[in-house]
Design an enzyme around this catalytic site. Structure first.
Site, mmCIF file in Angstrom:
data_model
loop_
_atom_site.group_PDB
_atom_site.id
_atom_site.type_symbol
_atom_site.label_atom_id
_atom_site.label_comp_id
_atom_site.label_asym_id
_atom_site.label_seq_id
_atom_site.Cartn_x
_atom_site.Cartn_y
_atom_site.Cartn_z
ATOM 1 N N HIS A 109 0.842 -1.211 0.000
ATOM 2 C CA HIS A 109 0.000 0.000 0.000
ATOM 3 C C HIS A 109 0.873 1.255 0.000
ATOM 4 O O HIS A 109 0.680 2.159 -0.824
ATOM 5 C CB HIS A 109 -0.899 -0.033 1.239
ATOM 6 C CG HIS A 109 -1.812 1.137 1.377
ATOM 7 N ND1 HIS A 109 -3.180 1.035 1.230
ATOM 8 C CD2 HIS A 109 -1.569 2.462 1.651
ATOM 9 C CE1 HIS A 109 -3.727 2.230 1.403
ATOM 10 N NE2 HIS A 109 -2.769 3.107 1.679
ATOM 11 N N GLU A 110 1.831 1.302 0.911
ATOM 12 C CA GLU A 110 2.675 2.495 1.015
ATOM 13 C C GLU A 110 3.613 2.624 -0.184
ATOM 14 O O GLU A 110 3.962 3.738 -0.587
ATOM 15 C CB GLU A 110 3.468 2.467 2.321
ATOM 16 C CG GLU A 110 2.622 2.340 3.582
ATOM 17 C CD GLU A 110 1.493 3.365 3.689
ATOM 18 O OE1 GLU A 110 1.602 4.444 3.066
ATOM 19 O OE2 GLU A 110 0.500 3.084 4.375
ATOM 20 N N HIS A 148 1.868 4.481 -2.847
ATOM 21 C CA HIS A 148 1.959 5.923 -2.593
ATOM 22 C C HIS A 148 3.314 6.476 -3.037
ATOM 23 O O HIS A 148 3.388 7.557 -3.637
ATOM 24 C CB HIS A 148 1.765 6.213 -1.099
ATOM 25 C CG HIS A 148 0.364 6.061 -0.627
ATOM 26 N ND1 HIS A 148 -0.731 6.434 -1.375
ATOM 27 C CD2 HIS A 148 -0.137 5.585 0.554
ATOM 28 C CE1 HIS A 148 -1.846 6.185 -0.697
ATOM 29 N NE2 HIS A 148 -1.509 5.673 0.481
#
Length: 242
Positions: free
Chosen positions: A142-143, A146
């Site tokens: 997820h990160e 980003h």
């Protein structure tokens, strides 16, 4: 965005962009709350919410070294063996970024979040909130989405539509919204349009932590405004990986 919670760090290790800010500090917890008496009350369901928070805060502080060692071991394993993590690491490198154990760091977090990305610090993993390697894999992926978006699309920190888009993509591509994860860990039973429902819910929740987002209605509105273009954008994957 979640900033690292490390009171001892004075010179943070390098991230994909050099750090220019200071890290957050938190008040000293009430260690007397971490007791067998409160433990059994929590098991019995008779511990108040405030006392439960004090118990967990004290526990997380006292166990921080143990939690961080486990977190670092799982992180290192995933950086070598997880297909999605290694793929995203390679894609970020192609854009000139570098995510590695020096800027994917395990820390105790005072919030309920499991991790966060900052262009100043890299990736934060909340060692006291992540309890399993599979959960960490989703969090790192997820990160990393980003981080990829920041380098590839120049996401603006204060542009809420940009932030909504990257939250949609991170929830879609990381695997955190696959049906089995939601079914077994979140009690989400809905079969029809499960992925879209999960992504919208998670993206809106993440937006609520950002300055400028007024409430859950505003967060949902931002997600809906960019939904069509952002949900369908699976870069750097050819399709939704899992």
């Amino acid at each position: 965005m979640v900033e690292p919670d490390d009171n001892k760090a004075r010179n943070p290790p390098p991230s994909i962009i050099p750090s220019t800010g200071a890290e957050n500090t938190t008040p000293e917890p009430d260690f007397s709350a971490y007791s067998w008496k409160n433990f059994f009350k929590a098991v019995a369901g008779t511990l108040s919410y405030d006392d439960a928070m004090k118990y967990l805060e004290a526990r997380d502080t006292l166990k921080v070294e143990q939690d961080c060692k486990r977190c670092e071991s799982d992180r290192d394993w995933l950086l070598k063996n997880s297909p999605i993590v290694t793929f995203m690491q390679q894609q970020i490198a192609l854009l000139g970024g570098d995510l590695n154990p020096t800027n994917i760091r395990c820390r105790r977090c005072p919030t309920h979040k499991k991790g966060g990305f900052s262009e100043d610090y890299g990736i934060l993993l909340c060692a006291n909130k992540i309890k399993a390697r599979g959960e960490m894999e989703d969090t790192i992926a997820h990160e990393m989405v980003h981080a990829y978006d920041h380098l590839r699309f120049k996401v603006e920190r204060w542009n809420l539509r940009h932030q909504a888009c990257t939250e949609i993509r991170a929830s879609t591509l990381s695997g955190e919204c696959r049906f089995t994860r939601e079914f077994f860990t979140k009690g989400q039973w809905k079969l029809s349009s499960h992925l879209q429902t999960c992504v919208k819910r998670r993206a809106a929740i993440s937006l609520l932590a950002r300055p400028g987002v007024r409430d859950d209605v505003h967060a949902a509105k931002l997600v809906n405004e960019v939904w069509d273009s952002c949900f369908g954008d699976t870069r750097p994957f050819d399709e939704i990986y899992r």
